[in-house]
Enzyme design. Structure first.
Site, short mmCIF file in Angstrom:
data_model
loop_
_atom_site.label_atom_id
_atom_site.label_comp_id
_atom_site.label_asym_id
_atom_site.label_seq_id
_atom_site.Cartn_x
_atom_site.Cartn_y
_atom_site.Cartn_z
N TYR A 18 -10.15 6.54 8.16
CA TYR A 18 -8.94 7.34 8.15
C TYR A 18 -9.46 8.75 8.69
O TYR A 18 -8.73 9.69 8.24
CB TYR A 18 -8.27 7.47 6.83
CG TYR A 18 -7.28 6.40 6.63
CD1 TYR A 18 -5.98 6.33 7.25
CD2 TYR A 18 -7.72 5.26 5.76
CE1 TYR A 18 -5.11 5.31 6.99
CE2 TYR A 18 -6.73 4.20 5.46
CZ TYR A 18 -5.70 4.39 6.33
OH TYR A 18 -4.69 3.27 6.02
N TYR A 145 3.28 1.05 1.24
CA TYR A 145 1.64 0.92 1.76
C TYR A 145 1.20 -0.37 0.64
O TYR A 145 1.25 -0.05 -0.41
CB TYR A 145 1.15 2.15 1.57
CG TYR A 145 -0.44 1.92 2.01
CD1 TYR A 145 -0.86 1.76 3.35
CD2 TYR A 145 -1.50 1.85 0.80
CE1 TYR A 145 -2.03 1.66 3.57
CE2 TYR A 145 -2.82 1.57 1.25
CZ TYR A 145 -3.21 1.25 2.69
OH TYR A 145 -4.45 1.09 3.06
N ASP A 238 2.75 -4.73 -6.93
CA ASP A 238 1.60 -4.12 -6.52
C ASP A 238 1.30 -3.12 -7.24
O ASP A 238 1.53 -1.95 -6.89
CB ASP A 238 1.69 -3.88 -4.78
CG ASP A 238 0.36 -3.12 -4.48
OD1 ASP A 238 -0.62 -3.03 -5.21
OD2 ASP A 238 0.26 -3.02 -3.07
N LYS A 267 -8.25 -0.68 -7.28
CA LYS A 267 -8.55 0.73 -7.75
C LYS A 267 -9.01 0.96 -9.19
O LYS A 267 -10.14 1.08 -9.39
CB LYS A 267 -7.13 1.61 -7.21
CG LYS A 267 -6.79 1.68 -6.05
CD LYS A 267 -6.03 2.61 -5.49
CE LYS A 267 -6.08 2.87 -4.11
NZ LYS A 267 -4.82 2.48 -3.27
C1 LIG Z 1 -4.72 1.44 -1.96
C2 LIG Z 1 -3.51 0.41 -2.02
C3 LIG Z 1 -3.82 -0.83 -1.73
C4 LIG Z 1 -4.99 -1.23 -0.95
O1 LIG Z 1 -6.29 -1.21 -1.63
P1 LIG Z 1 -7.76 -1.10 -0.87
O2 LIG Z 1 -8.58 -1.59 -2.05
O3 LIG Z 1 -7.84 0.04 -0.40
O4 LIG Z 1 -7.63 -2.18 0.19
C5 LIG Z 1 -2.65 -1.90 -1.76
N1 LIG Z 1 -1.57 -1.46 -2.49
C6 LIG Z 1 -1.54 -0.18 -2.97
C7 LIG Z 1 -0.24 0.28 -3.64
C8 LIG Z 1 -2.47 0.71 -2.65
O5 LIG Z 1 -2.36 2.06 -3.06
#
Ligand SMILES: *Cc1c(COP(=O)(O)O)cnc(C)c1O
Length: 426
Positions: A18, A145, A238, A267
């Site tokens: 990025y 996202y 998600d 994360k």
């Molecule tokens: C960061 C993120 C992803 C992607 O995760 P990565 O480990 O960066 O591939 C997917 N969904 C959400 C809601 C995110 O914030």
């Protein structure tokens, strides 16, 4: 001759994520971390006010996580996960299922948030296929996202991130973010899409992260989820960003009455120390893959599936996360943010200040359109870099999303830098 700095050596060999490499300032070389602080190669401390891209929850180089990792590295570092298993993977699955929404029964491992999303999408489509139904439509939110791989991009809002690839992404029906005003229109919109053909709805529960920390109306959101469930549309929560206490509760889905069919985690899962992804499912989803017919298998896996080191640090992070002291820290951050929110409401350059759990966000008023490409972003980023506060705006949206161990004094410094910015901008 002086040895070149890390930052200078980087410029010769690295391509950063990025980052427009032509115009971006040289990266700061970070050599050490402790709590919410990161130390650069000249030993200056920087406050990590966005948890190193939202992953860190207990602080950097946490001794408990480091010790568990070192011990596991002397036991077993990696092992194929088809036909074999190991204690960290089983222990982590057992412990996670105890705190996830109670209908979640199976844990599927991968490497990161995007892969956790890919797995969920494949599970959803194949779930119906295994039941002899062809359902290929997917619902998602505009501006969502879900990651950067092709499947994850497909279910993300079409934006500057996806522009070049739009033709190559699969079709998704995008919904407006729910509010009390538009919820009946959103439901009518799905109704018009032949809901019996829709396999799944994927969403970031409660708020959109990368989309600009956009928070939903919770009852309207719940109503939307209930409607989807009533139409047999699988719900994929998600929780890659919202999981592990970010929004106040352990998982954002605890704010609604509808249970998800699948949950994506990454994360904060390892406390932000290693890459690991998880997709969980209900018993019903899992059972649809059980058959004497090999074609009903979920044909998905990664070389590092359920890496024992990553599972171990996730367990160590859970030890810290389930300690009541961690919930206390989140409440403390929320209280500090609440007080600063009142101040933000008085600032003329601040628009729409909002707070959810440990996340405080607002827009900076500009003459340009709001959004990721807003020209103010670079200026804001440089400003905070010079103050040694790690705040990386999303366009003209600024947000604070700190590790839970950040001290009140460190938070006060972050707030002070925002006051200084406001003074400079008016
Ligand atoms: C960061 C993120 C992803 C992607 O995760 P990565 O480990 O960066 O591939 C997917 N969904 C959400 C809601 C995110 O914030």
């Amino acid at each position: 001759m002086q040895t070149p700095s890390l930052s200078a050596r980087d410029l010769d060999v690295i391509w950063h994520p990025y980052t427009q490499m032509q115009t971006a300032p040289a990266p700061i070389g970070i050599v050490r971390g402790e709590g919410a602080l990161l130390f650069d190669e000249d030993n200056n401390s920087h406050i990590d006010a966005t948890s190193s891209w939202w992953v860190n929850i207990h602080g950097h180089a946490h001794p408990h996580i480091a010790q568990q990792l070192a011990a596991q590295a002397l036991q077993l570092q990696h092992c194929i996960f088809a036909g074999y298993t190991h204690p960290p993977a089983v222990n982590l699955a057992e412990r996670l299922l105890q705190i996830l929404p109670s209908n979640q029964r199976r844990v599927f491992y991968s490497d990161n948030g995007s892969t956790a999303v890919e797995v969920a999408l494949k599970m959803a489509i194949q779930y119906w296929d295994n039941k002899g139904l062809r359902k290929h439509k997917i619902l998602a939110f505009k501006n969502a996202y879900h990651g950067d791989t092709f499947g994850a991009m497909s279910v993300s809002g079409r934006s500057v991130f996806t522009r070049v690839f739009d033709d190559l992404l699969f079709d998704v029906h995008f919904l407006e973010v729910p509010s009390t005003d538009n919820i009946s229109q959103i439901i009518a919109d799905i109704e018009a899409q032949q809901p019996e053909q829709i396999a799944a709805f994927i969403f970031e529960p409660l708020l959109q992260g990368s989309g600009g920390m956009i928070m939903y109306d919770i009852p309207a959101f719940d109503q939307l989820l209930q409607y989807c469930t009533s139409k047999n549309i699988l719900l994929i929560a998600d929780e890659v960003m919202t999981g592990f206490g970010r929004t106040g509760k352990n998982f954002a889905m605890e704010y609604v009455h509808t249970a998800p069919d699948m949950v994506c985690l990454s994360k904060g899962l390892t406390g932000g120390s290693m890459a690991l992804g998880i997709t969980t499912s209900t018993a019903a989803i899992y059972e649809a893959f059980l058959s004497n017919d090999k074609l009903k298998t979920l044909f998905h896996g990664h070389s590092f599936t359920a890496n024992p080191l990553a599972c171990t640090v996730a367990l160590a992070s859970l030890d810290l996360f389930t300690d009541p002291a961690c919930a206390q820290q989140r409440i403390r951050i929320h209280e500090q943010h609440s007080a600063f929110l009142l101040e933000l409401q008085q600032l003329s350059i601040v628009k729409n200040p909002r707070l959810l759990g440990t996340i405080l966000a607002f827009e900076i008023v500009t003459t340009n359109a709001d959004g990721y490409t807003n020209a103010l972003a670079d200026q804001l980023h440089r400003f905070f870099r010079s103050k040694r506060i790690m705040l990386r705006p999303l366009g003209n949206t600024l947000y604070i999303l700190p590790p839970y161990c950040i001290t009140n004094e460190q938070l006060a410094l972050v707030y002070e830098s925002i006051r200084e910015l406001a003074a400079e901008l008016v």
